[in-house]
Design a protein around this motif. Structure first.
Motif, PDB file in Angstrom:
ATOM      1  N   LEU A  15      18.047  15.858  15.505  1.00 47.96           N
ATOM      2  CA  LEU A  15      19.257  15.078  15.238  1.00 47.96           C
ATOM      3  C   LEU A  15      20.180  15.829  14.275  1.00 47.96           C
ATOM      4  O   LEU A  15      20.602  15.329  13.238  1.00 47.96           O
ATOM      5  N   LYS A  16      20.514  17.049  14.642  1.00 52.31           N
ATOM      6  CA  LYS A  16      21.268  17.921  13.735  1.00 52.31           C
ATOM      7  C   LYS A  16      22.752  17.898  14.041  1.00 52.31           C
ATOM      8  O   LYS A  16      23.182  17.764  15.182  1.00 52.31           O
ATOM      9  N   SER A  17      23.532  18.026  12.987  1.00 50.08           N
ATOM     10  CA  SER A  17      24.979  18.174  13.115  1.00 50.08           C
ATOM     11  C   SER A  17      25.445  19.255  12.155  1.00 50.08           C
ATOM     12  O   SER A  17      24.930  19.373  11.035  1.00 50.08           O
ATOM     13  N   GLN A  18      26.435  20.013  12.572  1.00 49.09           N
ATOM     14  CA  GLN A  18      27.010  21.034  11.689  1.00 49.09           C
ATOM     15  C   GLN A  18      28.046  20.456  10.742  1.00 49.09           C
ATOM     16  O   GLN A  18      28.414  21.085   9.756  1.00 49.09           O
ATOM     17  N   VAL A  19      28.501  19.228  11.005  1.00 46.19           N
ATOM     18  CA  VAL A  19      29.600  18.674  10.210  1.00 46.19           C
ATOM     19  C   VAL A  19      29.258  17.354   9.518  1.00 46.19           C
ATOM     20  O   VAL A  19      30.073  16.827   8.756  1.00 46.19           O
ATOM     21  N   ALA A  20      28.080  16.794   9.802  1.00 45.33           N
ATOM     22  CA  ALA A  20      27.713  15.497   9.220  1.00 45.33           C
ATOM     23  C   ALA A  20      26.242  15.518   8.836  1.00 45.33           C
ATOM     24  O   ALA A  20      25.512  16.487   9.116  1.00 45.33           O
ATOM     25  N   ASP A  21      25.799  14.438   8.201  1.00 47.01           N
ATOM     26  CA  ASP A  21      24.391  14.358   7.798  1.00 47.01           C
ATOM     27  C   ASP A  21      23.454  14.376   8.992  1.00 47.01           C
ATOM     28  O   ASP A  21      22.317  14.844   8.898  1.00 47.01           O
ATOM     29  N   MET A  22      23.907  13.876  10.104  1.00 51.67           N
ATOM     30  CA  MET A  22      23.093  13.847  11.327  1.00 51.67           C
ATOM     31  C   MET A  22      24.009  13.586  12.510  1.00 51.67           C
ATOM     32  O   MET A  22      25.170  13.186  12.341  1.00 51.67           O
ATOM     33  N   ALA A  23      23.475  13.811  13.704  1.00 51.24           N
ATOM     34  CA  ALA A  23      24.169  13.441  14.940  1.00 51.24           C
ATOM     35  C   ALA A  23      23.519  12.188  15.507  1.00 51.24           C
ATOM     36  O   ALA A  23      22.387  11.842  15.156  1.00 51.24           O
ATOM     37  N   ASN A  24      24.215  11.522  16.400  1.00 52.77           N
ATOM     38  CA  ASN A  24      23.599  10.333  17.007  1.00 52.77           C
ATOM     39  C   ASN A  24      22.780  10.686  18.240  1.00 52.77           C
ATOM     40  O   ASN A  24      22.229   9.793  18.892  1.00 52.77           O
ATOM     41  N   MET A  25      22.673  11.953  18.568  1.00 51.49           N
ATOM     42  CA  MET A  25      21.861  12.421  19.690  1.00 51.49           C
ATOM     43  C   MET A  25      21.042  13.627  19.263  1.00 51.49           C
ATOM     44  O   MET A  25      21.501  14.450  18.461  1.00 51.49           O
ATOM     45  N   GLY A  26      19.841  13.711  19.824  1.00 51.05           N
ATOM     46  CA  GLY A  26      19.027  14.895  19.682  1.00 51.05           C
ATOM     47  C   GLY A  26      18.706  15.409  21.075  1.00 51.05           C
ATOM     48  O   GLY A  26      19.511  15.254  21.997  1.00 51.05           O
ATOM     49  N   VAL A  27      17.533  15.989  21.249  1.00 46.37           N
ATOM     50  CA  VAL A  27      17.146  16.442  22.577  1.00 46.37           C
ATOM     51  C   VAL A  27      16.939  15.233  23.493  1.00 46.37           C
ATOM     52  O   VAL A  27      16.590  14.139  23.044  1.00 46.37           O
ATOM     53  N   ARG A  28      17.176  15.418  24.769  1.00 51.17           N
ATOM     54  CA  ARG A  28      17.009  14.317  25.725  1.00 51.17           C
ATOM     55  C   ARG A  28      15.539  14.047  26.010  1.00 51.17           C
ATOM     56  O   ARG A  28      15.153  12.899  26.253  1.00 51.17           O
ATOM     57  N   GLU A  29      14.724  15.108  26.002  1.00 49.26           N
ATOM     58  CA  GLU A  29      13.295  14.916  26.216  1.00 49.26           C
ATOM     59  C   GLU A  29      12.723  14.115  25.040  1.00 49.26           C
ATOM     60  O   GLU A  29      12.929  14.470  23.888  1.00 49.26           O
ATOM     61  N   GLY A  30      12.007  13.029  25.346  1.00 44.57           N
ATOM     62  CA  GLY A  30      11.502  12.178  24.267  1.00 44.57           C
ATOM     63  C   GLY A  30      12.583  11.333  23.644  1.00 44.57           C
ATOM     64  O   GLY A  30      12.542  11.011  22.449  1.00 44.57           O
ATOM     65  N   GLY A  31      13.595  10.958  24.448  1.00 44.40           N
ATOM     66  CA  GLY A  31      14.749  10.253  23.924  1.00 44.40           C
ATOM     67  C   GLY A  31      14.434   8.937  23.230  1.00 44.40           C
ATOM     68  O   GLY A  31      15.107   8.552  22.268  1.00 44.40           O
TER      69      GLY A  31
END
Length: 476
Positions: free
Chosen positions: A405-421
């Motif tokens: 759940l990584k983002s370059q501009v925020a504390d986190m993204a609302n999406m990560g990898v699709r596998e194991g969603g």
């Protein structure tokens, strides 16, 4: 809802009776039955079966009544088998106004299961059309209708039936009629007269108090979002549980638009919030000695001109920032705001419930929900679900999936990898729980039925209400 009552007297004249078959198509034992031999012959002649969901209606002239309905219980008599057999019978029956139930109901657990099944199976949603007539009343024959434990079990079953019916009504209501403000109004109306305090946050208050996730999801709709809190706090409460429900009254996907076929059942994307409302009402009606705070995170996810865009950054309740990579991963955004607000009150546990991920439905199908989170809370929920007749399955939460759940501009993204969603989404929610014990129920599969079975009619199921009530009762 069907009218339910107990009786110690069996009058066969001009009656329709419900009889169970178990194992090798044997008449299930009940002291209230007329001659078992005559019923066994009638069942064989009518081709009745003990198979679950087998319901056969035939003339009862040979045993002294108008109609005999045989319902399949399955291989053995269990509470859930009785619940399903009773519910399946009234779901399939029409043209019978009153039913005399001759299933084995002489202990509170069995009686409660039978009464619940009758309540769930007789449910009809009639707001927009006239459905086939349901059985309007059922009398369950027991050895002693004045037994206090049996009367209490029936009263509890009626409360559960009412709460599940309310939950199903909300899920089945067209999204044009059920929008966030209307949902809030219904919550106020349905809790009137109960010891439940209702607090509604409109869009101005949400902005003032920093609920960026709920506001962000709702800003593409002309009908603004809401947060509703429901507080049931009995005197001398033995604990405090926060229940958080996802309430997306319609999910188009936003600018990350869903395919048209995928939108057809998206009125049900508020099933979690509906279940929370139903559970809090049931807790209050039953007088459970546990403080319960419900959070209904309500928004409509639409692709209007003001909608959030992929790459927008939201400031969530509590200050964390989230980069939105997919506007169709909106449920976690509204839940996160509500979970953070709940965590700040320091309850003993937070449990959220949501139709959160398609991955859950793909993994478990349409009858099983998933539970993720802290082991103790999850274990208690699994036990409560099993006792209630709702099927949950535990899932692990390996850390490497949360790390995506990584983002370059925020504390986190609302999406990560699709596998194991399904697991990735749970990791997102966990970041807002603080140090409060927490569990997450993903009910994307079992919340809405597109096929009838047992006591489940087409449409909203009301999944989660029974589990929550059992869980709260066990805390006592």
């Amino acid at each position: 809802m069907i009218q339910l009552s107990l009786s110690s007297k069996l009058s066969l004249e001009k009656s329709a009776i419900l009889v169970g078959l178990v194992g090798e198509d044997e008449i299930v034992d009940s002291p209230s039955l007329p001659t078992a031999a005559g019923l066994a012959q009638l069942a064989a002649h009518a081709g009745a079966s003990a198979k679950a969901d087998s319901v056969v209606r035939t003339s009862g002239a040979s045993v002294g009544c108008d109609i005999v309905v045989f319902t399949g219980i399955g291989a053995e008599v269990t509470p859930e088998a009785l619940r399903r057999a009773a519910g399946s019978a009234v779901r399939q029956l029409s043209g019978i106004d009153e039913l005399t139930v001759l299933l084995p109901a002489n202990d509170p657990e069995s009686l409660s299961a039978i009464a619940e099944g009758l309540a769930y199976g007789s449910y009809r949603f009639a707001r927009y059309t006239t459905p086939k007539p349901a059985v309007s009343s059922a009398t369950i024959v027991v050895a002693d209708a004045k037994d206090k434990a049996l009367k209490a079990a029936l009263a509890r079953a009626i409360v559960l039936g009412e709460s599940v019916s309310l939950t199903r009504d909300l899920i089945n209501t067209a999204p044009g009629d059920l929008y966030p403000a209307e949902f809030a109004s219904i919550a106020k109306r349905e809790t009137k007269g109960l010891k439940i305090d209702v607090d509604e946050y409109d869009e101005r208050r949400l902005a003032a108090e920093g609920f960026g996730g709920i506001l962000g999801v709702g800003q593409g709709s002309t009908r603004p979002p809401r947060l509703v809190t429901l507080t049931y706090k009995p005197r001398g409460a033995v604990g405090h549980v926060a229940l958080v429900g996802k309430g997306i009254t319609f999910d188009s996907g936003g600018l990350s638009l869903k395919p048209p076929k995928s939108m057809e059942t998206m009125k049900s994307d508020m099933s979690g919030a509906a279940a929370v409302l139903g559970a809090v009402i049931a807790a209050a009606k039953l007088g459970l000695p546990v403080q319960v705070t419900g959070y209904l995170a309500l928004a409509e996810n639409m692709p209007g001109g003001a909608a959030i865009r992929p790459s927008d950054v939201l400031v969530m309740h509590g200050g964390k920032t989230v980069e939105v990579l997919n506007t169709d991963a909106e449920g976690r955004l509204v839940l996160a705001d509500a979970i953070d607000a709940a965590a700040q009150t320091k309850p003993d546990a937070i449990i959220d419930i949501a139709t959160l991920t398609g991955a859950q439905a793909m993994a478990f199908g349409d009858r099983v929900g998933a539970v993720l989170g802290d082991e103790d809370v999850s274990s208690d929920l699994l036990g409560a679900a099993d006792a209630a007749g709702e099927h949950l399955w535990p899932m692990p939460m390996p850390e490497y999936l949360g790390a995506t759940l990584k983002s370059q501009v925020a504390d986190m993204a609302n999406m990560g990898v699709r596998e194991g969603g399904m697991i990735v989404a749970a990791h997102f929610l966990k970041r807002f729980t603080g140090d409060v014990p927490w569990a997450h129920l993903d009910i994307a599969g079992p919340a809405f039925a597109e096929k009838e079975w047992g006591y489940v009619t087409l449409g909203g199921v009301g999944f989660g209400v029974r589990t929550f009530v059992n869980y709260l009762e066990e805390l006592n």
